[in-house]
Motif scaffolding. Structure first.
Motif, PDB file in Angstrom:
ATOM      1  N   ARG A   2     -27.646  -5.047 -20.092  1.00  0.00           N
ATOM      2  CA  ARG A   2     -27.755  -4.630 -18.723  1.00  0.00           C
ATOM      3  C   ARG A   2     -28.550  -5.389 -17.928  1.00  0.00           C
ATOM      4  O   ARG A   2     -29.870  -5.797 -18.194  1.00  0.00           O
ATOM      5  CB  ARG A   2     -28.266  -3.111 -18.773  1.00  0.00           C
ATOM      6  CG  ARG A   2     -28.380  -2.506 -17.574  1.00  0.00           C
ATOM      7  CD  ARG A   2     -28.617  -1.106 -17.433  1.00  0.00           C
ATOM      8  NE  ARG A   2     -29.775  -0.721 -18.069  1.00  0.00           N
ATOM      9  CZ  ARG A   2     -31.026  -0.670 -17.464  1.00  0.00           C
ATOM     10  NH1 ARG A   2     -30.986  -0.680 -15.934  1.00  0.00           N
ATOM     11  NH2 ARG A   2     -32.329  -0.352 -18.167  1.00  0.00           N
ATOM     12  N   LYS A   3     -28.268  -5.769 -16.631  1.00  0.00           N
ATOM     13  CA  LYS A   3     -29.274  -6.735 -15.755  1.00  0.00           C
ATOM     14  C   LYS A   3     -30.289  -5.942 -15.360  1.00  0.00           C
ATOM     15  O   LYS A   3     -30.146  -4.620 -15.100  1.00  0.00           O
ATOM     16  CB  LYS A   3     -28.490  -7.233 -14.792  1.00  0.00           C
ATOM     17  CG  LYS A   3     -29.146  -8.256 -13.803  1.00  0.00           C
ATOM     18  CD  LYS A   3     -28.221  -8.778 -12.803  1.00  0.00           C
ATOM     19  CE  LYS A   3     -28.784  -9.813 -11.905  1.00  0.00           C
ATOM     20  NZ  LYS A   3     -27.823 -10.305 -10.917  1.00  0.00           N
ATOM     21  N   LEU A   4     -31.576  -6.210 -15.447  1.00  0.00           N
ATOM     22  CA  LEU A   4     -32.610  -5.788 -14.883  1.00  0.00           C
ATOM     23  C   LEU A   4     -32.849  -5.823 -13.395  1.00  0.00           C
ATOM     24  O   LEU A   4     -32.745  -6.844 -12.855  1.00  0.00           O
ATOM     25  CB  LEU A   4     -33.917  -5.983 -15.910  1.00  0.00           C
ATOM     26  CG  LEU A   4     -33.946  -5.925 -17.342  1.00  0.00           C
ATOM     27  CD1 LEU A   4     -35.025  -6.809 -17.847  1.00  0.00           C
ATOM     28  CD2 LEU A   4     -33.839  -4.706 -17.651  1.00  0.00           C
ATOM     29  N   GLY A   5     -33.319  -4.898 -12.887  1.00  0.00           N
ATOM     30  CA  GLY A   5     -33.678  -4.810 -11.552  1.00  0.00           C
ATOM     31  C   GLY A   5     -35.123  -5.392 -11.264  1.00  0.00           C
ATOM     32  O   GLY A   5     -35.860  -5.665 -12.148  1.00  0.00           O
ATOM     33  N   PRO A   6     -35.419  -5.624  -9.933  1.00  0.00           N
ATOM     34  CA  PRO A   6     -36.809  -6.183  -9.633  1.00  0.00           C
ATOM     35  C   PRO A   6     -37.981  -5.358 -10.292  1.00  0.00           C
ATOM     36  O   PRO A   6     -38.779  -5.974 -10.948  1.00  0.00           O
ATOM     37  CB  PRO A   6     -36.815  -6.397  -8.217  1.00  0.00           C
ATOM     38  CG  PRO A   6     -35.440  -6.067  -7.685  1.00  0.00           C
ATOM     39  CD  PRO A   6     -34.721  -5.380  -8.946  1.00  0.00           C
ATOM     40  N   LEU A   7     -37.833  -4.301 -10.321  1.00  0.00           N
ATOM     41  CA  LEU A   7     -38.927  -3.341 -10.795  1.00  0.00           C
ATOM     42  C   LEU A   7     -38.879  -3.393 -12.242  1.00  0.00           C
ATOM     43  O   LEU A   7     -40.075  -3.093 -12.949  1.00  0.00           O
ATOM     44  CB  LEU A   7     -38.633  -1.637 -10.192  1.00  0.00           C
ATOM     45  CG  LEU A   7     -39.815  -0.758 -10.569  1.00  0.00           C
ATOM     46  CD1 LEU A   7     -41.430  -1.195  -9.869  1.00  0.00           C
ATOM     47  CD2 LEU A   7     -39.537   0.796 -10.165  1.00  0.00           C
ATOM     48  N   GLU A   8     -37.879  -3.158 -12.929  1.00  0.00           N
ATOM     49  CA  GLU A   8     -37.854  -3.191 -14.330  1.00  0.00           C
ATOM     50  C   GLU A   8     -38.134  -4.564 -14.717  1.00  0.00           C
ATOM     51  O   GLU A   8     -39.004  -4.685 -15.639  1.00  0.00           O
ATOM     52  CB  GLU A   8     -36.522  -2.920 -14.742  1.00  0.00           C
ATOM     53  CG  GLU A   8     -36.130  -1.505 -14.406  1.00  0.00           C
ATOM     54  CD  GLU A   8     -34.634  -1.471 -14.812  1.00  0.00           C
ATOM     55  OE1 GLU A   8     -33.747  -2.290 -15.033  1.00  0.00           O
ATOM     56  OE2 GLU A   8     -34.231  -0.132 -15.471  1.00  0.00           O
ATOM     57  N   ARG A   9     -38.055  -5.585 -14.021  1.00  0.00           N
ATOM     58  CA  ARG A   9     -38.451  -6.962 -14.402  1.00  0.00           C
ATOM     59  C   ARG A   9     -39.875  -7.214 -14.384  1.00  0.00           C
ATOM     60  O   ARG A   9     -40.622  -7.783 -15.263  1.00  0.00           O
ATOM     61  CB  ARG A   9     -37.767  -8.044 -13.534  1.00  0.00           C
ATOM     62  CG  ARG A   9     -37.821  -9.354 -14.282  1.00  0.00           C
ATOM     63  CD  ARG A   9     -37.102 -10.593 -13.281  1.00  0.00           C
ATOM     64  NE  ARG A   9     -35.641 -10.218 -13.396  1.00  0.00           N
ATOM     65  CZ  ARG A   9     -35.120  -9.872 -12.352  1.00  0.00           C
ATOM     66  NH1 ARG A   9     -35.558  -9.634 -11.299  1.00  0.00           N
ATOM     67  NH2 ARG A   9     -33.663  -9.687 -12.639  1.00  0.00           N
ATOM     68  N   SER A  10     -40.380  -6.513 -13.365  1.00  0.00           N
ATOM     69  CA  SER A  10     -41.965  -6.325 -13.067  1.00  0.00           C
ATOM     70  C   SER A  10     -42.771  -5.913 -14.338  1.00  0.00           C
ATOM     71  O   SER A  10     -43.664  -6.280 -14.721  1.00  0.00           O
ATOM     72  CB  SER A  10     -42.438  -6.116 -11.805  1.00  0.00           C
ATOM     73  OG  SER A  10     -41.764  -6.725 -10.734  1.00  0.00           O
ATOM     74  N   LEU A  13     -42.411  -8.113 -17.342  1.00  0.00           N
ATOM     75  CA  LEU A  13     -43.577  -9.029 -17.232  1.00  0.00           C
ATOM     76  C   LEU A  13     -44.794  -8.328 -17.496  1.00  0.00           C
ATOM     77  O   LEU A  13     -46.023  -9.117 -18.440  1.00  0.00           O
ATOM     78  CB  LEU A  13     -43.650  -9.714 -15.948  1.00  0.00           C
ATOM     79  CG  LEU A  13     -42.355 -10.521 -15.770  1.00  0.00           C
ATOM     80  CD1 LEU A  13     -42.276 -11.090 -14.216  1.00  0.00           C
ATOM     81  CD2 LEU A  13     -42.141 -11.697 -16.767  1.00  0.00           C
ATOM     82  N   LEU A  14     -45.265  -7.426 -16.839  1.00  0.00           N
ATOM     83  CA  LEU A  14     -46.655  -6.828 -17.391  1.00  0.00           C
ATOM     84  C   LEU A  14     -46.797  -6.339 -18.368  1.00  0.00           C
ATOM     85  O   LEU A  14     -47.922  -6.438 -19.164  1.00  0.00           O
ATOM     86  CB  LEU A  14     -46.771  -5.736 -16.377  1.00  0.00           C
ATOM     87  CG  LEU A  14     -47.079  -5.855 -14.776  1.00  0.00           C
ATOM     88  CD1 LEU A  14     -47.095  -4.716 -14.028  1.00  0.00           C
ATOM     89  CD2 LEU A  14     -48.074  -6.636 -14.344  1.00  0.00           C
ATOM     90  N   ARG A  15     -45.980  -5.674 -19.119  1.00  0.00           N
ATOM     91  CA  ARG A  15     -45.996  -5.290 -20.628  1.00  0.00           C
ATOM     92  C   ARG A  15     -46.227  -6.612 -21.702  1.00  0.00           C
ATOM     93  O   ARG A  15     -46.951  -6.527 -22.388  1.00  0.00           O
ATOM     94  CB  ARG A  15     -44.708  -4.521 -21.028  1.00  0.00           C
ATOM     95  CG  ARG A  15     -44.950  -3.805 -22.337  1.00  0.00           C
ATOM     96  CD  ARG A  15     -43.827  -2.814 -22.557  1.00  0.00           C
ATOM     97  NE  ARG A  15     -42.469  -3.609 -22.908  1.00  0.00           N
ATOM     98  CZ  ARG A  15     -41.557  -3.582 -22.201  1.00  0.00           C
ATOM     99  NH1 ARG A  15     -41.444  -2.928 -21.003  1.00  0.00           N
ATOM    100  NH2 ARG A  15     -40.395  -4.202 -22.289  1.00  0.00           N
ATOM    101  N   GLN A  16     -45.264  -7.716 -21.271  1.00  0.00           N
ATOM    102  CA  GLN A  16     -45.565  -8.840 -22.214  1.00  0.00           C
ATOM    103  C   GLN A  16     -47.014  -9.429 -21.911  1.00  0.00           C
ATOM    104  O   GLN A  16     -47.634 -10.138 -22.846  1.00  0.00           O
ATOM    105  CB  GLN A  16     -44.409  -9.874 -21.766  1.00  0.00           C
ATOM    106  CG  GLN A  16     -42.972  -9.380 -22.262  1.00  0.00           C
ATOM    107  CD  GLN A  16     -42.121 -10.517 -21.666  1.00  0.00           C
ATOM    108  OE1 GLN A  16     -42.231 -11.088 -21.329  1.00  0.00           O
ATOM    109  NE2 GLN A  16     -41.032 -10.217 -22.419  1.00  0.00           N
ATOM    110  N   LEU A  17     -47.576  -9.511 -20.783  1.00  0.00           N
ATOM    111  CA  LEU A  17     -48.802  -9.874 -20.447  1.00  0.00           C
ATOM    112  C   LEU A  17     -49.716  -9.208 -21.151  1.00  0.00           C
ATOM    113  O   LEU A  17     -51.068  -9.669 -21.675  1.00  0.00           O
ATOM    114  CB  LEU A  17     -49.094 -10.129 -18.903  1.00  0.00           C
ATOM    115  CG  LEU A  17     -50.497 -10.653 -18.348  1.00  0.00           C
ATOM    116  CD1 LEU A  17     -50.564 -11.928 -19.034  1.00  0.00           C
ATOM    117  CD2 LEU A  17     -50.606 -10.412 -16.965  1.00  0.00           C
ATOM    118  N   ALA A  18     -49.700  -7.887 -21.071  1.00  0.00           N
ATOM    119  CA  ALA A  18     -50.434  -7.067 -22.091  1.00  0.00           C
ATOM    120  C   ALA A  18     -50.575  -7.102 -23.306  1.00  0.00           C
ATOM    121  O   ALA A  18     -51.513  -7.161 -24.253  1.00  0.00           O
ATOM    122  CB  ALA A  18     -50.154  -5.390 -21.676  1.00  0.00           C
TER     123      ALA A  18
END
Length: 374
Positions: A2-10, A13-18
């Motif tokens: 499923r294609k991620l929306g802008p909010l889900e993509r953000s 990214l924050l989860r991966q940075l964490a």
């Protein structure tokens, strides 16, 4: 997928940075444990059982971090002797992650001069620094993505299943998919029997009764024969519908695209069809794709509530996986464990494909599937 929306993509990214930041912290904690472990091995003395258990527990904590924050897929069990080598590489990777994070902070700091550097009154000095900082930050983001990939590959190399375990899991998966296909075929036969019994058979019984009444009542023969003709036409229409649901001949004659166009024309709801197929997929893949879309559209018509349209998108094929997406604007709440959707999941699993059902209460419902063509 499923294609991620802008909010889900953000959020991703924050989860991966964490995940990378947490990995740097755990790497600092694991460094003394790794040194003690290798010191014991260099002295050629066996590690005490409590120490071995400690390294295994630390590796399990790292596995939980990777699954939770970095979306890694790692086996739940592995040989205990792999824990120390994995933690050793993990410490080195944590140092690389710390370097990347520090570089990102520096790049973001200098890049922010593009926003507030004008307040210093010297644009000629701040603008080049800001551009350099933004460029450094963008490169560091790519480096962080590489660190995340290395994290996953490292864990899979040391903590992944052995060749025998992978073969065992594959055998179990094939046995499950085979059982699922057998159950799906049995359920399909039951559905065909119900369609014939409740539809075509009833029409033929009514046809026979009309002919019998016409024989007994010559004065009403014309009326009863007209009724019999109508029943025969309805029985033929329903028989064609059953045959179409069993297997559409247009799929063999004109391919998947033509079959989907015919499905869209026959659907009572408006269907927006987008298909990009450079080559016709293999027949088993095309058949599975058609029935996935057909069942999804049928579920929308039956249970979609206030759905006003259905959007069907098909891409890929040839050497790439065939990607399917069926979305509607109905009330949602589809049950993946329901008979129809469960049968679709089994049909897709038989081809080593993936099926995802996203249908929150209130909608929309999005069904995606990937079918390997190679």
């Amino acid at each position: 997928m499923r294609k991620l929306g802008p909010l889900e993509r953000s959020r991703l990214l924050l989860r991966q940075l964490a995940g990378v930041t947490t990995g740097v912290g755990t790497g600092l904690v694991l460094a003394p444990l790794v040194l003690l472990g290798w010191a014991g091995r260099l002295r050629r003395t066996a590690q005490p059982p409590p120490f071995t258990a400690l390294t295994v527990r630390a590796a399990r904590l790292e596995r939980a971090r990777l699954i939770r924050l970095l979306d890694a897929d790692i086996a739940g069990s592995w040989p205990a002797h792999r824990a120390l080598p994995y933690l050793s590489c993990r410490v080195g990777l944590a140092a690389l992650g710390a370097l990347m994070l520090a570089t990102l902070v520096v790049g973001v700091g200098y890049g922010s001069l593009l926003l507030w550097g004008w307040a210093l009154g010297s644009p000629l000095a701040t603008v080049p620094s800001g551009i350099g900082g933004a460029f450094l930050a963008s490169l560091t983001v790519l480096g962080l993505a590489a660190v995340i990939r290395l994290e996953r590959q490292l864990a899979h190399h040391f903590l992944g299943p052995s060749e025998q375990e992978a073969l065992r899991q594959r055998i179990v998966q094939l046995a499950d998919s085979r059982a699922g296909v057998v159950e799906a075929i049995t359920e399909e036969r039951r559905r065909i029997e119900r369609d014939l019994h409740d539809g075509v058979q009833q029409r033929l019984v009514a046809l026979g009764l009309s002919l019998s009444r016409a024989q007994r009542s010559p004065e009403r023969a014309a009326e009863l024969l007209g009724q019999a003709r109508r029943e025969a036409a309805l029985a033929l229409t329903e028989l064609r519908e059953v045959a179409w649901r069993v297997y559409p001949t247009v799929l063999d004659e004109a391919g998947l695209g033509a079959a989907l166009e015919t499905l869209a024309e026959r659907c009572p709801l408006p269907v927006r069809l987008h298909h990009t197929l450079p080559t016709e997929p293999p027949r088993p893949v095309a058949t599975a794709a058609y029935f996935v879309i057909c069942e999804a559209v049928t579920n929308t018509v039956k249970h979609g509530g206030d759905a006003s349209e259905v959007t069907v998108t098909v891409t890929g094929g040839a050497a790439e996986p065939l990607s399917l997406r069926v979305a509607d604007d109905g009330r949602g709440g589809a049950d993946p464990a329901g008979g129809g959707l469960l049968g679709l999941a089994r049909r897709v699993a038989a081809l080593d494909g993936r099926l995802d059902i996203h249908s929150p209460p209130g909608g929309p419902t999005v069904i995606t599937a990937e079918l390997p063509c190679a």
